[in-house]
Design an enzyme around this catalytic site. Sequence first.
Site, PDB file in Angstrom:
ATOM      1  N   ASP A 158      -5.098   6.857  10.206  1.00 57.19           N
ATOM      2  CA  ASP A 158      -4.851   5.345  10.926  1.00 57.19           C
ATOM      3  C   ASP A 158      -3.171   5.208  11.269  1.00 57.19           C
ATOM      4  O   ASP A 158      -3.306   4.239  12.054  1.00 57.19           O
ATOM      5  CB  ASP A 158      -4.833   4.288   9.611  1.00 57.19           C
ATOM      6  CG  ASP A 158      -3.970   4.368   8.413  1.00 57.19           C
ATOM      7  OD1 ASP A 158      -2.693   5.169   8.538  1.00 57.19           O
ATOM      8  OD2 ASP A 158      -3.917   3.936   7.334  1.00 57.19           O
ATOM      9  N   HIS A 179      -0.249   4.612   7.495  1.00 59.65           N
ATOM     10  CA  HIS A 179       0.097   5.243   6.125  1.00 59.65           C
ATOM     11  C   HIS A 179       0.609   6.889   5.973  1.00 59.65           C
ATOM     12  O   HIS A 179      -0.126   7.351   6.633  1.00 59.65           O
ATOM     13  CB  HIS A 179      -0.788   4.919   5.077  1.00 59.65           C
ATOM     14  CG  HIS A 179      -1.155   3.543   5.076  1.00 59.65           C
ATOM     15  ND1 HIS A 179      -2.206   2.764   5.806  1.00 59.65           N
ATOM     16  CD2 HIS A 179      -0.690   2.558   4.066  1.00 59.65           C
ATOM     17  CE1 HIS A 179      -2.250   1.520   5.286  1.00 59.65           C
ATOM     18  NE2 HIS A 179      -1.278   1.429   4.405  1.00 59.65           N
ATOM     19  N   SER A 188       0.660  -1.074  -0.083  1.00 62.09           N
ATOM     20  CA  SER A 188       0.001   0.086  -0.087  1.00 62.09           C
ATOM     21  C   SER A 188       0.907   1.314   0.063  1.00 62.09           C
ATOM     22  O   SER A 188       0.502   2.273  -0.442  1.00 62.09           O
ATOM     23  CB  SER A 188      -1.039   0.098   1.408  1.00 62.09           C
ATOM     24  OG  SER A 188      -0.218  -0.131   2.325  1.00 62.09           O
TER      25      SER A 188
END
Length: 213
Positions: free
Chosen positions: A184, A187, A30
Amino acid sequence: MRKVMAGLIFVLAAAGAQADPVRITAFGDSLVQGYGLPQGQGWVPQLQGWLDAQGEEVELINAGVSGDTTAGGAARIDWTLADTPDALIVALGGNDLLRGLAPEESRRNLTAIMEAAEAKALPVLLVGIQAPGNYGADFKESFDGIYPDLAARFDALLHPDSLAGIRAATGNDIQAAGAYLQDDGIHPNAEGVALNVAAIGPKVQQLIEQVAQ
């Protein structure tokens, strides 16, 4: 006169011709894919912009898959390389850490990825990630050692830490790093990506130079 004209046309044609850009596949999870970021603000487009600003003739291909582990990368490396890139950036391992997978498993999968690139004679930039201390000193030592070991074994370039830009800007202060992370807490946000891109950019330039050799 005809010879002069023919020679002039040849020179002009040669001057107008441009070499194809170096094609580099960014192979990762990601962090490479651009999770949670607006289009154009992810790692690949920001790195592309950084390289363009340096005058590099390069095309980055986004082969990031959110949630991918090193096992997932090993499973898809062959069909990814079927696209015949000129070089490869490998940035995997973060999801292995999140799942607490054994370092031996991560090493085995990353080795398979590096072997696939070696079989294609591709220059590789291997991007490491640092294990947190909460897994214990032995785990951290085993995991962190994977990337320099494989880089040495396969004669690859090494960027030791995918989050190096954020760490450098914050002095590895967890609270300060929050300003460069999404909600979060995992990231990077667009500003964090920019810091990480600036940190890895020179290594990618070295990778481009290897292709040209």
